[in-house]
Design a protein around this motif. Structure first.
Motif, PDB file in Angstrom:
ATOM      1  N   SER A 226      71.859  43.702  64.456  1.00 36.94           N
ATOM      2  CA  SER A 226      72.953  43.796  63.035  1.00 36.94           C
ATOM      3  C   SER A 226      73.965  41.856  63.802  1.00 36.94           C
ATOM      4  O   SER A 226      74.469  42.262  65.446  1.00 36.94           O
TER       5      SER A 226
ATOM      6  N   GLN B 134      76.857  39.450  63.120  1.00 40.32           N
ATOM      7  CA  GLN B 134      77.620  37.432  62.287  1.00 40.32           C
ATOM      8  C   GLN B 134      77.267  36.601  61.501  1.00 40.32           C
ATOM      9  O   GLN B 134      76.339  36.210  61.756  1.00 40.32           O
ATOM     10  N   PRO B 135      77.529  36.139  60.562  1.00 38.86           N
ATOM     11  CA  PRO B 135      77.084  35.326  60.164  1.00 38.86           C
ATOM     12  C   PRO B 135      77.408  33.723  61.142  1.00 38.86           C
ATOM     13  O   PRO B 135      78.549  34.265  62.137  1.00 38.86           O
ATOM     14  N   GLY B 136      76.208  32.891  61.176  1.00 41.45           N
ATOM     15  CA  GLY B 136      76.453  31.945  62.576  1.00 41.45           C
ATOM     16  C   GLY B 136      76.504  32.548  63.632  1.00 41.45           C
ATOM     17  O   GLY B 136      75.757  31.654  64.411  1.00 41.45           O
ATOM     18  N   GLY B 137      76.110  33.415  63.941  1.00 45.05           N
ATOM     19  CA  GLY B 137      75.314  33.887  65.196  1.00 45.05           C
ATOM     20  C   GLY B 137      73.783  33.860  65.512  1.00 45.05           C
ATOM     21  O   GLY B 137      73.153  33.385  64.234  1.00 45.05           O
TER      22      GLY B 137
ATOM     23  N   SER C  45      72.240  29.942  63.872  1.00 42.09           N
ATOM     24  CA  SER C  45      73.043  29.758  62.377  1.00 42.09           C
ATOM     25  C   SER C  45      72.845  30.816  61.185  1.00 42.09           C
ATOM     26  O   SER C  45      72.886  30.395  60.242  1.00 42.09           O
TER      27      SER C  45
ATOM     28  N   LYS D 271      72.671  33.231  58.380  1.00 42.82           N
ATOM     29  CA  LYS D 271      73.239  33.521  57.053  1.00 42.82           C
ATOM     30  C   LYS D 271      73.373  35.161  56.650  1.00 42.82           C
ATOM     31  O   LYS D 271      71.837  35.463  56.327  1.00 42.82           O
ATOM     32  N   PRO D 272      73.880  35.223  55.605  1.00 48.37           N
ATOM     33  CA  PRO D 272      73.664  36.549  55.111  1.00 48.37           C
ATOM     34  C   PRO D 272      72.323  36.822  54.377  1.00 48.37           C
ATOM     35  O   PRO D 272      71.123  37.812  54.031  1.00 48.37           O
TER      36      PRO D 272
ATOM     37  N   THR E  31      69.165  38.009  55.734  1.00 51.44           N
ATOM     38  CA  THR E  31      69.049  39.885  55.661  1.00 51.44           C
ATOM     39  C   THR E  31      67.396  39.800  55.079  1.00 51.44           C
ATOM     40  O   THR E  31      67.315  39.562  54.238  1.00 51.44           O
TER      41      THR E  31
ATOM     42  N   VAL F 151      72.267  40.480  58.319  1.00 51.27           N
ATOM     43  CA  VAL F 151      74.087  39.715  58.728  1.00 51.27           C
ATOM     44  C   VAL F 151      74.255  39.789  57.585  1.00 51.27           C
ATOM     45  O   VAL F 151      74.367  39.044  56.711  1.00 51.27           O
ATOM     46  N   SER F 152      75.738  40.195  58.516  1.00 53.38           N
ATOM     47  CA  SER F 152      76.877  40.216  57.372  1.00 53.38           C
ATOM     48  C   SER F 152      77.905  40.515  58.135  1.00 53.38           C
ATOM     49  O   SER F 152      77.847  40.779  59.894  1.00 53.38           O
ATOM     50  N   SER F 153      79.494  39.862  57.406  1.00 46.52           N
ATOM     51  CA  SER F 153      80.380  39.916  58.044  1.00 46.52           C
ATOM     52  C   SER F 153      81.229  41.657  57.690  1.00 46.52           C
ATOM     53  O   SER F 153      82.425  41.871  58.755  1.00 46.52           O
TER      54      SER F 153
END
Length: 125
Positions: free
Chosen positions: A11, A13-16, A84, A86-87, A90, A123-125
């Protein structure tokens, strides 16, 4: 026989960033196609990145400039560097291989012979 085993999902975060690995074994020659596919819930499995038998890479438009496919010199391992994120990235990610020399990210999943078991990328915040 050819075996593929993925690792490195998780898992983020976005941008990771994440780096997926695929251990490749069983090939007795060096020229073959390898690829990364992904499958999101309710969607078809889609090609993300491909290395053909001559070492040329190609990418789906959705990941171009963000993802990089590579293979070590001995061709024992295949990698997918994902930046980079993005959700919408996923999905379950699979590595695949086939005995042909020419291939592209648009090649349908059914045209690939060997598959790994998949690794989840979220990919999630």
């Amino acid at each position: 026989r050819v075996q593929l085993v993925e690792s490195g999902g998780g898992s983020v975060q976005p941008g990771g960033s994440l780096r997926l690995s695929c251990a490749v074994s069983g090939y007795t020659y060096n020229s073959y196609c390898v690829a990364w596919f992904r499958q999101a819930p309710g969607k078809e499995r889609e090609g993300v990145a491909v290395l053909d038998g001559h070492g040329e890479s190609s990418y789906a438009d959705s990941v171009k400039g963000r993802f990089t496919i590579s293979q070590d010199n001995a061709k024992n391992s295949l990698y997918l560097q994902m930046n980079s994120l993005k959700p919408e990235d996923t999905a379950i990610y699979y590595c695949a291989a086939d005995d042909r020399l020419f291939c592209g990210p648009g090649d349908i999943a059914l045209s690939w012979t060997y598959w790994g078991q998949g690794t989840q990328v979220t990919v999630s915040s």
